[in-house]
Write a protein that holds these residues in place. Structure first.
Motif, PDB file in Angstrom:
ATOM      1  N   HIS A 206      25.971  49.412  40.272  1.00 41.70           N
ATOM      2  CA  HIS A 206      27.010  49.197  39.254  1.00 41.70           C
ATOM      3  C   HIS A 206      26.394  48.585  37.992  1.00 41.70           C
TER       4      HIS A 206
ATOM      5  N   CYS B 233      34.524  45.145  35.336  1.00 38.59           N
ATOM      6  CA  CYS B 233      34.528  44.962  36.778  1.00 38.59           C
ATOM      7  C   CYS B 233      34.662  46.332  37.441  1.00 38.59           C
TER       8      CYS B 233
ATOM      9  N   VAL C 167      35.424  48.424  40.669  1.00 42.33           N
ATOM     10  CA  VAL C 167      36.131  48.197  41.933  1.00 42.33           C
ATOM     11  C   VAL C 167      36.024  49.461  42.771  1.00 42.33           C
TER      12      VAL C 167
ATOM     13  N   LEU D 120      34.265  44.536  44.782  1.00 47.82           N
ATOM     14  CA  LEU D 120      34.197  44.572  43.319  1.00 47.82           C
ATOM     15  C   LEU D 120      32.893  43.979  42.805  1.00 47.82           C
ATOM     16  N   THR D 121      32.496  44.453  41.639  1.00 49.45           N
ATOM     17  CA  THR D 121      31.288  43.951  40.960  1.00 49.45           C
ATOM     18  C   THR D 121      31.660  43.571  39.539  1.00 49.45           C
ATOM     19  N   PHE D 122      31.449  42.319  39.196  1.00 51.30           N
ATOM     20  CA  PHE D 122      31.703  41.802  37.849  1.00 51.30           C
ATOM     21  C   PHE D 122      30.397  41.814  37.072  1.00 51.30           C
TER      22      PHE D 122
ATOM     23  N   ALA E 254      29.556  39.686  42.760  1.00 50.80           N
ATOM     24  CA  ALA E 254      30.208  40.729  43.568  1.00 50.80           C
ATOM     25  C   ALA E 254      30.625  40.176  44.914  1.00 50.80           C
TER      26      ALA E 254
ATOM     27  N   SER F 159      36.682  42.499  48.309  1.00 55.18           N
ATOM     28  CA  SER F 159      37.885  41.925  47.722  1.00 55.18           C
ATOM     29  C   SER F 159      39.115  42.043  48.603  1.00 55.18           C
TER      30      SER F 159
ATOM     31  N   ALA G 263      39.844  38.734  42.357  1.00 59.45           N
ATOM     32  CA  ALA G 263      39.231  38.667  41.022  1.00 59.45           C
ATOM     33  C   ALA G 263      39.407  37.279  40.406  1.00 59.45           C
TER      34      ALA G 263
ATOM     35  N   LEU H 107      36.310  35.176  40.024  1.00 56.44           N
ATOM     36  CA  LEU H 107      35.237  35.557  39.090  1.00 56.44           C
ATOM     37  C   LEU H 107      35.072  34.478  38.025  1.00 56.44           C
TER      38      LEU H 107
ATOM     39  N   PRO I  37      37.961  39.745  33.797  1.00 56.28           N
ATOM     40  CA  PRO I  37      37.439  41.006  33.259  1.00 56.28           C
ATOM     41  C   PRO I  37      38.377  41.576  32.185  1.00 56.28           C
TER      42      PRO I  37
ATOM     43  N   TYR J 174      38.731  47.122  34.233  1.00 56.54           N
ATOM     44  CA  TYR J 174      38.455  47.441  35.632  1.00 56.54           C
ATOM     45  C   TYR J 174      38.183  48.948  35.731  1.00 56.54           C
TER      46      TYR J 174
END
Ligand code: ATP
Ligand code: AH0
Length: 376
Positions: free
Chosen positions: A158, A173, A175, A183-185, A194, A197, A284, A287, A291, A294
């Protein structure tokens, strides 16, 4: 030339719906050129074998053990992956010698991060022998040895995709709404965070299968005829998973579908679609920053009810929700692409996971590299 490698990624995810095959050219770092994709569905009889394998795997105490049907299922699964590779190469006019490496996820049948135990069926050596291509398998194991959750592994990919993202909003983010969602922020400065979630499609799939004998709620059509049952939704969202101080990766069975007497078909599907969306937004909250965008991938992006809930909940926090395709990515191929990317990194000894993605004590590489010993 320039360190670019051609890799194939293979993903058989927690939904157990089939094998995803994706081609990727990459230097294992910031350069990524996405290629062809093939989805090969499992027929119902093999899905039943996988379900039995999940049951049998509960007896595993040490990750090499293969009680009950597991040896036979692992063999068949590996052979199915070899057939998928053969078909993919043929369809794309490629031969084995065009491919540097295969990233082979296999099938997770047990995941107990608290016991540092994660088991993916899939025999890397046999896949290498059958395809004539080097294989990197078992990419979760070393992360756990170093105190990580063994998932998610897709964040490194990601992060590479975020570098080339065609839209300006940050933080972004990614998802993945598969059976389980993760998820990866990626922050404005590229900082990564990450975690898993919450439940994704698994609960919806199991619910509509049990109540109506159909494998998934296509487009969210069933959910669109139901109402959210607030108390039922709350019973999921009140799980300590969402409020724990540290993020934990999930096993398929950590959340279970409602009992048949708890809801009607459509209300159950509607409630579980809401739960999937709300789980993402609740998680989220952990985080470092909200974000702005998404980007949704995985099969859940095709459930219109789930996506509408997500857009509404994110909108309330001033964020936008788009599908991977809206930003010129492929939401079906992304995990398989990630496994191709990770395989190239593993060959180079580069880290696959980081303290902020799986909780590992330091950035660590991983994977078992096997090269073909014999053909056929
Ligand atoms: N057209 C559709 N409409 C609604 N839902 C869909 C559709 N197509 C797929 N799905 C859902 O997506 C699921 C498959 O998603 P995906 O392939 O991303 O999961 P996975 O990779 O198996 O899971 P994981 O990411 O947890 O390993 C299906 O089981 C189904 O619930
Ligand atoms: C143990 C395991 O297979 N976990 C999967 C699962 O499916 C989604 C979520 O839970 C994720 O954390 C992980 O897969 C993705 C591809 C990952 O590791 O990034």
């Amino acid at each position: 030339m320039d360190g670019m490698k051609t890799a194939i990624g293979l993903m058989s995810g927690t939904s157990m719906d089939g094998i995803d095959v994706a081609l990727l050219r990459t230097d294992g770092q910031g350069r990524v050129e996405r290629g062809a994709f093939l989805g090969v569905a499992y027929e119902p009889a093999f899905r039943e074998k996988l379900k039995q394998a999940l049951q049998d795997a509960t007896a595993i105490r040490e990750r090499a053990e293969r009680p009950g049907t597991l040896t036979a299922v692992e063999r068949e699964l590996t052979e199915r992956h070899a057939v998928a590779i053969r078909d993919f190469l043929r369809q794309n006019d490629l031969s084995a010698s065009d491919i540097h490496v295969i990233g082979f996820h296999g099938q997770t049948v047990l995941h107990r991060p608290d016991e540092a135990l994660t088991v993916q069926l899939g025999d890397g050596q046999r896949l290498a022998d059958l395809t004539g291509i080097a294989v990197v398998s078992d990419m979760r194991a070393n992360d756990m040895v170093h105190g990580g959750q063994g998932a998610p592994l897709v964040p490194a990919y990601h992060a590479a995709l975020a570098e080339g993202l065609v839209v300006p909003e940050r933080p972004v983010c990614f998802v993945n709404i598969g059976g389980i969602s993760n998820l990866t922020f990626i922050g404005r400065d590229g900082a990564l965070m990450a975690f898993d979630s919450g439940p994704g499609n698994n609960l919806i799939d199991q619910w509509v299968e049990a109540q109506a004998g159909i494998p998934f709620d296509q487009g969210g059509m069933i959910a669109s005829e139901g109402q959210v049952m607030a108390a039922l939704a709350e019973s999921y969202l009140a799980s300590p998973f969402f409020t724990a101080e540290t993020r934990r990766s999930l096993d398929r069975n950590d959340f279970l579908p409602p009992r048949g007497d708890q809801a009607e078909l459509a209300d159950g599907a509607r409630t579980l679609a809401y739960v999937a969306a709300a789980a993402i937004m609740t998680s989220a909250g952990h985080l470092p920053e909200a974000p702005a965008l998404y980007v949704i991938c995985g099969g859940g992006r095709l459930n219109a009810v789930l996506m509408a809930d997500l857009a509404r909940l994110a909108g309330e926090r001033g964020a936008k929700v788009v599908s991977a395709e809206d930003v010129s990515l492929d939401g079906d191929a992304m995990e398989a692409e990630a496994w191709a990317y990770l395989a190239v990194r593993a060959m180079q000894g580069l880290p696959l996971t980081f303290p902020n993605t799986t909780g590992t004590s330091a950035p660590v590489s991983g994977g078992r590299i096997t090269t073909p010993q014999k053909i056929g």
